[in-house]
Design a protein around this motif. Structure first.
Motif, short mmCIF file in Angstrom:
data_model
loop_
_atom_site.label_atom_id
_atom_site.label_comp_id
_atom_site.label_asym_id
_atom_site.label_seq_id
_atom_site.Cartn_x
_atom_site.Cartn_y
_atom_site.Cartn_z
N TYR A 79 6.44 -4.55 5.62
CA TYR A 79 7.46 -3.98 7.38
C TYR A 79 9.18 -3.13 6.68
O TYR A 79 8.93 -1.87 6.56
N GLU A 80 9.47 -4.49 5.85
CA GLU A 80 10.32 -3.79 5.52
C GLU A 80 10.53 -2.48 4.10
O GLU A 80 11.33 -2.25 3.96
N ALA A 81 9.49 -2.49 3.59
CA ALA A 81 8.99 -2.37 2.02
C ALA A 81 8.65 -0.53 2.83
O ALA A 81 8.50 0.53 1.97
N TYR A 124 -0.52 -2.76 10.06
CA TYR A 124 0.44 -1.54 8.91
C TYR A 124 1.09 -2.09 7.63
O TYR A 124 1.42 -1.99 7.14
N GLY A 125 -0.56 -2.27 7.06
CA GLY A 125 -0.13 -2.59 5.60
C GLY A 125 0.28 -4.31 5.02
O GLY A 125 0.65 -4.30 3.83
N HIS A 126 -0.34 -5.32 5.85
CA HIS A 126 0.20 -6.91 5.38
C HIS A 126 -1.17 -7.20 3.82
O HIS A 126 -1.87 -6.61 4.46
N THR A 127 0.03 -7.70 3.35
CA THR A 127 -1.33 -8.36 2.77
C THR A 127 -1.22 -10.24 2.55
O THR A 127 -0.37 -10.56 2.91
N MET A 128 -2.59 -9.80 2.62
CA MET A 128 -3.28 -10.74 3.03
C MET A 128 -2.84 -12.19 1.92
O MET A 128 -3.20 -11.60 0.37
N ARG A 129 -2.36 -13.86 2.23
CA ARG A 129 -1.91 -14.33 0.87
C ARG A 129 -1.89 -16.06 2.27
O ARG A 129 -2.49 -15.31 3.05
N VAL A 138 0.88 -1.44 0.33
CA VAL A 138 0.08 -0.08 0.29
C VAL A 138 0.86 1.38 0.24
O VAL A 138 0.05 1.89 -0.18
N HIS A 139 2.07 1.34 0.18
CA HIS A 139 3.01 2.59 0.30
C HIS A 139 4.03 2.60 -0.96
O HIS A 139 4.67 3.34 -0.82
N THR A 140 3.45 1.60 -1.89
CA THR A 140 4.52 1.48 -3.02
C THR A 140 2.28 2.57 -3.80
O THR A 140 1.75 2.17 -3.85
N SER A 141 3.03 2.83 -5.17
CA SER A 141 1.80 3.18 -6.07
C SER A 141 1.67 2.05 -7.49
O SER A 141 1.84 1.35 -7.20
#
Length: 469
Positions: free
Chosen positions: A375-377, A262-267, A3-6
């Motif tokens: 998180y690292e992103a 925190y923006g974790h993408t569910m997988r 979510v922190h990328t375009s």
């Protein structure tokens, strides 16, 4: 996609689409003025029995325009800061001192019920208003003046930990007066809830059920924890929920709960947890916990989910007036013992996530790198293992549920030998976390009735919600 990328992605409004809950929702009417009058009558009766001349209820503000505790709202439905002076003499009316902080907002949607006289102290100070002085000092000055007019020499004080400095100031300003802590009066009055109060709890619990269904509605691989959290928030606040910060979401491959998004993408393989510690309606809160799984899980994870689910159901069967609270707690942990997760249900010896070290001192949080792409992103790294040790989140089964800002009146624990009584409201949530292995936090909210119980959160099943992945 992080979510922190375009990049283009569906909005939360699109994800919710035409979502509607699967049950009819009719919110309860506010507590009627007659019930507030009855609360005031009981307070004054106890005050007279204790030989008091007046009762002072102090409530400060905390962040985000929140009152520090619920005593004022319980007594007169005032949901911001204030000092309420309640004379014991029948011919003297209560007075409310308020508007003494720099976080001034307009009054809430309603008046202080049963209180006609409100004194605006005023927010002052050099930086705020270029006026010398201190609002707390002005509040104290007004309070001492009113108590002097009442000739109050024996004063009951009600507040919380944030009231300690104000109480000390009152003692200093009135050295000849006797000042005693009397919050126990209001605590006792809230042990068993009235039908009107239960209606508020029921509405709050239904808001949680609607919000949980909305979260399930958007849950799918590729959706973030932000979006699940937002769906939950939107659904309950759009129907009268008062706050959007009273719940946590756990979202990773191990079932970690009690976190924030925190923006974790569910997988595939992820486990989600919605631990709802506070959805508020008209000042009354509800609490539940639900799990959802994305695709197949490990055998250990399924064992933990099953043991926790069976634990709540086992305890639920015992809910009725006269049941020993200890027995309720211990019944829930039988499934843990059967699964080999615990050896007994005793709080004193039970391992739990926030326990001290074995010697009673501080416990070292294991320092270890944990890979986390999202998180690292964000330019961060997860360098510790949470929780520090395995076990339930708390060494008990649950606790009372009350008003926003209130403290737990009792815990559902092995060392609680009280008996259940009609009108008690509480949550039963079985919890378990093994670091980087398995986790569960699942529970329902109940009120004790004359012959059993009502499950206030029954509109969403207790069992783990399964998401295809």
């Amino acid at each position: 996609m992080n979510v922190h990328t375009s990049g283009a992605r569906l909005s939360i409004e699109s994800l919710l689409g035409n979502f509607t809950p699967d049950f009819d929702f009719t919110p309860a009417m506010p507590i009627p003025p007659s019930e507030y009058a009855e609360r005031m009558r009981k307070l004054k009766r106890e005050g007279v029995s204790a030989g008091l001349d007046a009762v002072v209820v102090h409530c400060d503000s905390v962040g985000w325009f929140h009152a520090a505790h619920a005593y004022l709202r319980y007594l007169c439905d005032w949901m911001r800061e204030g000092v309420l002076i309640v004379p014991m003499d029948e011919d003297k009316a209560p007075t409310l001192l308020s508007f003494f902080t720099q976080s001034v907002i307009l009054p809430p949607g309603g008046e202080p019920v049963g209180v006609d006289r409100i004194l605006q102290i005023g927010a002052v100070g050099r930086e705020y208003a270029d006026i010398p002085g201190d609002s707390n000092a002005k509040t104290m000055q007004a309070l001492v003046g009113i108590l002097g007019e009442l000739k109050a020499g024996n004063i009951g004080f009600i507040g919380d930990k944030r009231s300690a400095a104000f109480r000390a100031g009152l003692v200093a300003e009135m050295p000849k007066a006797t000042i005693s802590d009397q919050h126990g009066i209001l605590d006792r009055m809230q042990r068993n809830r009235t039908p009107n109060e239960i209606a508020q709890f029921r509405t709050a619990a239904q808001l949680i059920s609607i919000a949980t269904q909305a979260a399930y509605h958007v849950a799918r691989p590729g959706v973030t924890d932000y979006e699940i959290y937002a769906a939950f928030t939107m659904a309950q606040m759009a129907r009268g929920g008062e706050t959007g910060d009273g719940y946590q979401i756990g979202a990773n491959q191990w079932g970690t709960h009690c976190g924030k998004p925190y923006g974790h993408t569910m997988r595939k393989g992820d486990i989600g947890n919605l631990y709802v510690s506070n959805v508020t309606y008209q000042g009354y809160t509800a609490q539940t916990a639900r799990m959802f799984a994305f695709g197949a899980l490990t055998d250990r994870q399924e064992l933990v989910l099953d043991a926790c689910t069976r634990g709540v159901k086992a305890a639920e069967k015992l809910i009725k007036p006269g049941t020993l609270i200890r027995d309720l707690n211990n019944a829930a942990f039988e499934s843990y013992i059967e699964a080999g997760m615990l050896t007994d249900a005793e709080a004193r010896t039970m391992p739990y996530n926030w326990s001290t070290a074995e010697d009673g001192g501080p416990r070292e949080i294991p320092h270890q790198y944990i890979p986390d792409a999202e998180y690292e992103a964000q330019g961060r790294k997860l360098m510790h293992v949470y929780p520090a040790t395995f076990g339930p989140h708390n060494p008990n089964l649950g606790h009372s549920v009350g008003m926003a800002g209130g403290q737990n009146a009792f815990n559902i624990s092995s060392h609680n030998y009280d008996k259940l009584e009609e009108g008690m409201v509480f949550v039963l949530h079985t919890q378990w976390l093994e670091p980087q292995s398995a986790g569960c936090n699942i529970g329902d909210m109940y009120v004790v009735t004359a012959d059993g119980f009502e499950n206030l959160s029954r509109h969403t099943p207790l069992e783990t919600f399964r998401v295809e992945a």
